[in-house]
Design a protein around this motif. Structure first.
Motif, PDB file in Angstrom:
ATOM      1  N   THR A 135       0.850  -1.186   0.000  1.00 20.49           N
ATOM      2  CA  THR A 135       0.000   0.000   0.000  1.00 20.49           C
ATOM      3  C   THR A 135       0.884   1.234   0.000  1.00 20.49           C
ATOM      4  O   THR A 135       1.854   1.312   0.760  1.00 20.49           O
ATOM      5  CB  THR A 135      -0.912   0.027   1.245  1.00 20.49           C
ATOM      6  N   LEU A 136       0.577   2.196  -0.868  1.00 19.83           N
ATOM      7  CA  LEU A 136       1.300   3.457  -0.882  1.00 19.83           C
ATOM      8  C   LEU A 136       0.691   4.410   0.129  1.00 19.83           C
ATOM      9  O   LEU A 136      -0.511   4.336   0.433  1.00 19.83           O
ATOM     10  CB  LEU A 136       1.252   4.086  -2.283  1.00 19.83           C
ATOM     11  N   SER A 137       1.501   5.316   0.647  1.00 14.08           N
ATOM     12  CA  SER A 137       0.991   6.271   1.637  1.00 14.08           C
ATOM     13  C   SER A 137      -0.040   7.209   1.036  1.00 14.08           C
ATOM     14  O   SER A 137      -0.802   7.851   1.755  1.00 14.08           O
ATOM     15  CB  SER A 137       2.156   7.081   2.222  1.00 14.08           C
ATOM     16  N   THR A 138      -0.082   7.265  -0.296  1.00 13.48           N
ATOM     17  CA  THR A 138      -1.088   8.097  -0.961  1.00 13.48           C
ATOM     18  C   THR A 138      -2.392   7.356  -1.191  1.00 13.48           C
ATOM     19  O   THR A 138      -3.346   7.920  -1.757  1.00 13.48           O
ATOM     20  CB  THR A 138      -0.532   8.583  -2.312  1.00 13.48           C
ATOM     21  N   GLY A 139      -2.442   6.081  -0.786  1.00 13.74           N
ATOM     22  CA  GLY A 139      -3.709   5.358  -0.807  1.00 13.74           C
ATOM     23  C   GLY A 139      -3.809   4.247  -1.824  1.00 13.74           C
ATOM     24  O   GLY A 139      -4.663   3.362  -1.708  1.00 13.74           O
ATOM     25  N   GLU A 140      -2.975   4.243  -2.870  1.00 10.94           N
ATOM     26  CA  GLU A 140      -3.082   3.211  -3.895  1.00 10.94           C
ATOM     27  C   GLU A 140      -2.564   1.864  -3.382  1.00 10.94           C
ATOM     28  O   GLU A 140      -1.690   1.817  -2.518  1.00 10.94           O
ATOM     29  CB  GLU A 140      -2.284   3.601  -5.144  1.00 10.94           C
TER      30      GLU A 140
END
Length: 605
Positions: A521-526
């Motif tokens: 999971t990316l910290s930007t939500g993706e």
């Protein structure tokens, strides 16, 4: 209960443990109470005689008329007399393991306290053992002769009040306290000095007796505390019948030695009997057996006991123990009459939220009283967990330094007996009951994989760059790409907004193939999936199936432009950016791994 060979007098045997701090006068009290000394009684050990302290369990007995309340409650088992068997347990600091062994065979605990010194370190430890093993207790304030006569009564009352305060949060709240002088003048005083308060103590003990549950059924188990030979007769093993019954000509097993013997004769305090049952103190005579081979241990029905290399137990920390209970630490483990070192692994039910984003097929929580269940999942703990209220349910895997022979569901006590004996600290650390034993020497390979204890793993890395911005040096149109050649063309295959390059999640030497297919999971939500390695430095590709959002693309474009300034004029940007450049987009990887899985698989939802 046992029938004498020459009479039909039925005697109820009642085991009283005499526990307390070293030099509190336990042996003197037992001697004052007793009329018949057993073979192990009154400091048989030469070192003990020399130092004046008990180094081993001592047993003695005295018989009184059966109290009325037992005569009325005897039912069909009509007893004629009551025999108190006194188990004199040592108080010497280094021999706490012997106390634990003795406490498991007593019906009532007699805690001896030096009235001058009060509760001391081993007094408290004996109290703890009593709480784990005994239903009731009597406190004896000994050495009252050392108090000044004019202040004696007030000092006794003050100490009694202090003891009741100490006991108010234990199972022995409001237990009786009585003052005696078992040996007026001390150990060196002549025996002509009459003990003080002993007749009153005997009456108190009679009032405290109850009809213990004695079941002759089931497999035989004897806790043997002494072994000696009699010329012309054989070897006598003395001990207490913990369960089952025995009779002359029965075959018994000494599991520690893997040998079986036939019972030639049976005695109870030098009186021949034909049989004995649970709760009785017995001397069992066998032939052709060297007594030096078994000073203490267990004797049982052949094949009824198991020898364990490891075990799963329920676990409860003893509140007075001040140290931490750390996984992989070694403790002295007492089970039955054996004490052995073991490595401990603590585990419990998964904490709330621990299985978020992961499969969770656990059955509902069970209590510690239910049988251990291999079908459920458990959470690995670095140490035993405590809370301000009651501690959460926890278990422990014990891996013994040497095999242990013990009965099923037996009491287990973990201690730190190597603690400084002069330190004013409780050495009893935790307790529980045996739930499952591993009898296979190769249990680590054959059985532990069935034990589903898992760790949650969390790794964090950074997005290095968006691939479509990372390799722009070959040109931005088709003609430029054609001029750079085949090799460059291969590097520019992925130029969409569905892939990024990550770093700092793995070490350079990590086998990235093990992680291919895991979700991140990316910290930007993706959300993305690890596709494989990128280069030789531990970097990796992440495929983002839903694509990067506009904000993330802009963020990565901005970051790449900053890094691109490091390139030479007209040349490519440096791929190995300075380490001090912080990345605004982080990568989170979470998975669980079963600690006993030989394949070390990583599991996600």
């Amino acid at each position: 209960m046992s029938d004498s060979a020459d009479s039909h007098v039925k005697t109820l045997n009642f085991n009283v443990g005499v526990l307390g701090h070293v030099d509190s006068g336990k042996t003197s009290l037992a001697r004052a109470l007793s009329s018949t000394a057993s073979t192990a009684a009154f400091d048989k050990n030469p070192q003990s005689r020399e130092r004046g302290i008990t180094l081993d369990l001592g047993f003695s007995s005295f018989t009184v008329d059966l109290p009325d309340h037992l005569r009325d409650s005897g039912g069909q088992k009509r007893y004629d007399s009551l025999q108190f068997t006194l188990v004199d347990c040592p108080g010497h600091a280094s021999l706490i393991r012997t106390i634990i062994g003795g406490a498991q065979i007593i019906d009532l605990m007699m805690l001896v306290v030096d009235v001058v010194k009060g509760v001391q370190t081993q007094t408290a430890e004996c109290l703890l053992i009593g709480e784990l093993t005994c239903p009731c207790m009597v406190v004896v304030l000994n050495k009252t002769d050392l108090l000044p006569p004019n202040k004696r009564q007030s000092a006794i009352e003050k100490m009694t009040k202090r003891l009741h305060k100490t006991l108010e949060n234990t199972r022995f709240k409001d237990c009786p306290v009585i003052a005696v002088a078992a040996k007026p003048g001390g150990p060196e005083a002549p025996d002509t000095e009459e003990p003080q308060g002993v007749p009153e103590l005997i009456e108190l003990l009679k009032k405290q007796t109850y009809l213990p549950k004695r079941d002759p059924g089931g497999d035989l188990l004897i806790a043997v505390d002494h072994c000696f030979s009699i010329r012309g007769q054989g070897t006598v093993m003395t001990g207490t019948v913990l369960q089952g019954s025995l009779a002359i000509n029965d075959t018994v097993e000494i599991p520690a030695l893997k040998v079986t013997k036939k019972i030639k004769s049976v005695q109870m305090f030098r009186k021949p009997v034909s049989s004995a049952m649970q709760g009785d103190r017995v001397g069992v005579c066998v032939t052709q057996f060297d007594p030096k081979l078994l000073e203490r241990g267990v004797v049982c029905t052949p094949g009824s006991l198991r020898t364990l290399y490891a075990a799963v137990i329920s676990a409860r920390k003893i509140s007075y123990f001040k140290g931490s209970l750390a996984t992989r630490a070694k403790f002295h483990i007492t089970m039955g009459h054996e004490t052995v070192m073991a490595k401990v692994t603590f585990f419990g039910l998964p904490p709330a939220g621990a299985s978020e984003n992961m499969s969770d097929t656990r059955p509902p929580p069970c209590s510690l009283e239910t049988p251990f269940n291999f079908d459920r999942e458990y959470f690995y703990q670095d140490e035993y967990l405590t809370s301000s209220g009651s501690d959460p349910e926890q278990w422990a895997l014990l891996e013994f330094d040497r095999p242990v022979t013990c009965p099923s569901l037996c009491l287990v006590i973990g201690s730190k007996l190597d603690t400084d004996i002069h330190a004013n600290a409780c050495r009893l650390a935790f307790h529980g009951h045996l739930l499952h034993g591993f009898e296979d020497k190769g249990y680590a390979e054959t059985s532990l994989p069935r034990l589903h204890i898992y760790k949650l793993k969390h790794k964090e890395g950074q997005v290095e760059r968006h691939i479509s911005h990372g390799l722009r040096t070959a040109g931005s149109n088709v003609q430029e790409r054609e001029r750079v050649g085949e090799k460059k063309e291969e590097e520019l295959v992925v130029t969409d907004d569905y892939s990024v390059i990550g770093r700092n999640l793995f070490k350079k030497e990590t086998n990235l193939q093990l992680f291919v297919g895991l979700k991140v999971t990316l910290s930007t939500g993706e959300s993305g999936v690890i596709e494989g390695g990128f280069g030789q430095s531990g970097k990796f590709k992440i495929r983002v199936p839903e694509g990067l959002c506009l904000e993330t693309r802009n963020l990565l474009t901005s970051t790449s432009k900053k890094k691109g300034k490091g390139g030479s004029k007209g040349g490519p940007a440096n791929e190995e950016e300075p380490k001090h450049d912080s990345q605004p987009v982080s990568i989170q990887l979470s998975f669980k791994r079963y600690i006993f899985d030989p394949h070390k698989k990583m599991i996600q939802h």
